[in-house]
Scaffold this motif. Structure first.
Motif, mmCIF file in Angstrom:
data_model
loop_
_atom_site.group_PDB
_atom_site.id
_atom_site.type_symbol
_atom_site.label_atom_id
_atom_site.label_comp_id
_atom_site.label_asym_id
_atom_site.label_seq_id
_atom_site.Cartn_x
_atom_site.Cartn_y
_atom_site.Cartn_z
ATOM 1 N N ARG A 14 -17.677 -4.724 45.207
ATOM 2 C CA ARG A 14 -19.073 -4.871 44.810
ATOM 3 C C ARG A 14 -19.211 -5.891 43.689
ATOM 4 N N ARG A 17 -18.858 -9.291 45.246
ATOM 5 C CA ARG A 17 -20.060 -9.653 46.002
ATOM 6 C C ARG A 17 -21.208 -9.992 45.065
ATOM 7 N N ARG A 18 -21.368 -9.195 44.011
ATOM 8 C CA ARG A 18 -22.456 -9.471 43.073
ATOM 9 C C ARG A 18 -22.249 -10.805 42.370
ATOM 10 N N LEU A 19 -20.995 -11.104 42.025
ATOM 11 C CA LEU A 19 -20.709 -12.374 41.366
ATOM 12 C C LEU A 19 -21.107 -13.540 42.259
ATOM 13 N N LEU A 21 -23.151 -13.427 44.799
ATOM 14 C CA LEU A 21 -24.596 -13.370 45.025
ATOM 15 C C LEU A 21 -25.353 -13.994 43.865
ATOM 16 N N TYR A 22 -24.963 -13.660 42.636
ATOM 17 C CA TYR A 22 -25.644 -14.219 41.470
ATOM 18 C C TYR A 22 -25.450 -15.730 41.387
ATOM 19 N N ILE A 23 -24.237 -16.188 41.705
ATOM 20 C CA ILE A 23 -23.981 -17.632 41.685
ATOM 21 C C ILE A 23 -24.859 -18.333 42.711
ATOM 22 N N LEU A 25 -27.636 -17.200 44.075
ATOM 23 C CA LEU A 25 -29.046 -17.064 43.719
ATOM 24 C C LEU A 25 -29.428 -18.058 42.632
ATOM 25 N N PHE A 26 -28.603 -18.144 41.599
ATOM 26 C CA PHE A 26 -28.901 -19.075 40.505
ATOM 27 C C PHE A 26 -28.856 -20.517 41.005
ATOM 28 N N SER A 27 -27.845 -20.838 41.815
ATOM 29 C CA SER A 27 -27.738 -22.200 42.348
ATOM 30 C C SER A 27 -28.929 -22.528 43.234
ATOM 31 N N THR A 162 -22.824 -26.040 46.380
ATOM 32 C CA THR A 162 -22.892 -24.645 45.947
ATOM 33 C C THR A 162 -21.706 -23.857 46.468
ATOM 34 N N SER A 166 -19.142 -22.237 43.984
ATOM 35 C CA SER A 166 -18.998 -20.781 44.034
ATOM 36 C C SER A 166 -17.551 -20.390 44.295
#
Length: 275
Positions: A14, A17-19, A21-23, A25-27, A162, A166
């Motif tokens: 998790r 995945r969150r890492l 996802l955040y990358i 999303l921010f990108s 990205t 990532s």
């Protein structure tokens, strides 16, 4: 006593995945904002070029058109209009007299157009004689198509960038933090009172100050906790052994006292019988 966590693998998945996802999303947000700004600037630039073309028509072509129209030189007029048609995003040009089109070049467009009307007046003996109007139609379709092509190129390059960024960040995160978190999780799962002698160690490159970073401080804290638990467990075991010794001594003393009482009672009975 042992510390286990069946959810650790899921937790790590998790976190990973969150890492990512955040990358992503921010990108994506940065890409969207940057692309929007770039498209707006490009759109403004293209519209400005169209306006400059309109000004160029007014300053450079209009006098020649008026003179050619005055002498009814339609061949020269068409040549001039075809020259103007080569300006950026020009779609259609018409010369209109009394509401009737007398000459036109280009293809008419019904939408996404910028229209300018230039009055054609010839000064004859101090009087301005209205000869007609020059209708200029510039199309924004080319502008939109170029913006669309640019969006596709930007999205494609940003997607590749990205993905690479990532992946690079994820690898760096795993090498610097992730694998050490796994080591800590394994150590915590195997942690019990029978192996309090084994300290937590991380396989890290020996660099100056590495013990003072966040992971180094965490290792120090865990090992300090291990020592505190070991000392507490040793104290508890010593207290237990001492209590067991005291209880054993008390039991022995009680037995000796009972035997002494019995012996005294027997002596007293013997004296009474003798008397």
């Amino acid at each position: 006593m042992s510390v286990t966590s069946d959810a650790d693998p899921k937790l790590k998945r998790r976190v990973a995945r969150r890492l990512i996802l955040y990358i992503l999303l921010f990108s994506s947000i940065i890409t969207f904002l940057g692309t929007s700004l770039q498209l707006y600037l490009d759109y403004s630039k293209d519209v400005t070029l169209i306006e400059q073309s309109m000004e160029q028509i007014e300053s450079s072509y209009l006098p020649s058109i008026i003179n050619s129209l005055w002498v009814s030189d339609h061949a020269q007029l068409k040549t001039l209009l075809n020259g103007m048609l080569q300006l950026p995003d020009m779609q259609n040009l018409e010369i209109v007299q009394d509401g009737e089109e007398i000459i036109a070049v280009g293809s008419p467009a019904s939408q996404n157009i910028i229209t300018r009307t230039f009055p054609l007046s010839y000064n004859y003996r101090g009087k301005d004689i209205h000869l007609g109007d020059l209708m200029v139609y510039a199309s924004l379709t080319g502008v939109y198509n170029r913006l669309l092509d640019k969006v596709l190129v930007i999205l494609g390059t940003q997607a590749v960038k990205t993905f690479l960024v990532s992946t690079f960040i994820f690898i760096i995160f795993y090498l610097l933090i992730g694998k050490h978190l796994e080591t800590m999780a394994d150590y915590a799962r195997s942690f019990n009172v029978n192996n309090l002698e084994s300290p937590l160690t991380l396989q890290r490159r020996s660099k100056k100050g590495v013990e003072k970073d966040e992971l180094g401080q965490l290792v120090v804290s865990i090992n300090q906790m291990r020592l505190n638990l070991k000392n507490s467990y040793d104290d508890l075991r010593y207290a237990k052994e001492r209590l067991e010794t005291e209880i054993t001594e008390k039991i022995i003393a009680e037995k000796d006292r009972a035997r002494l009482v019995t012996a005294v009672e027997n002596v007293i009975e013997a004296i009474i019988i003798t008397d």
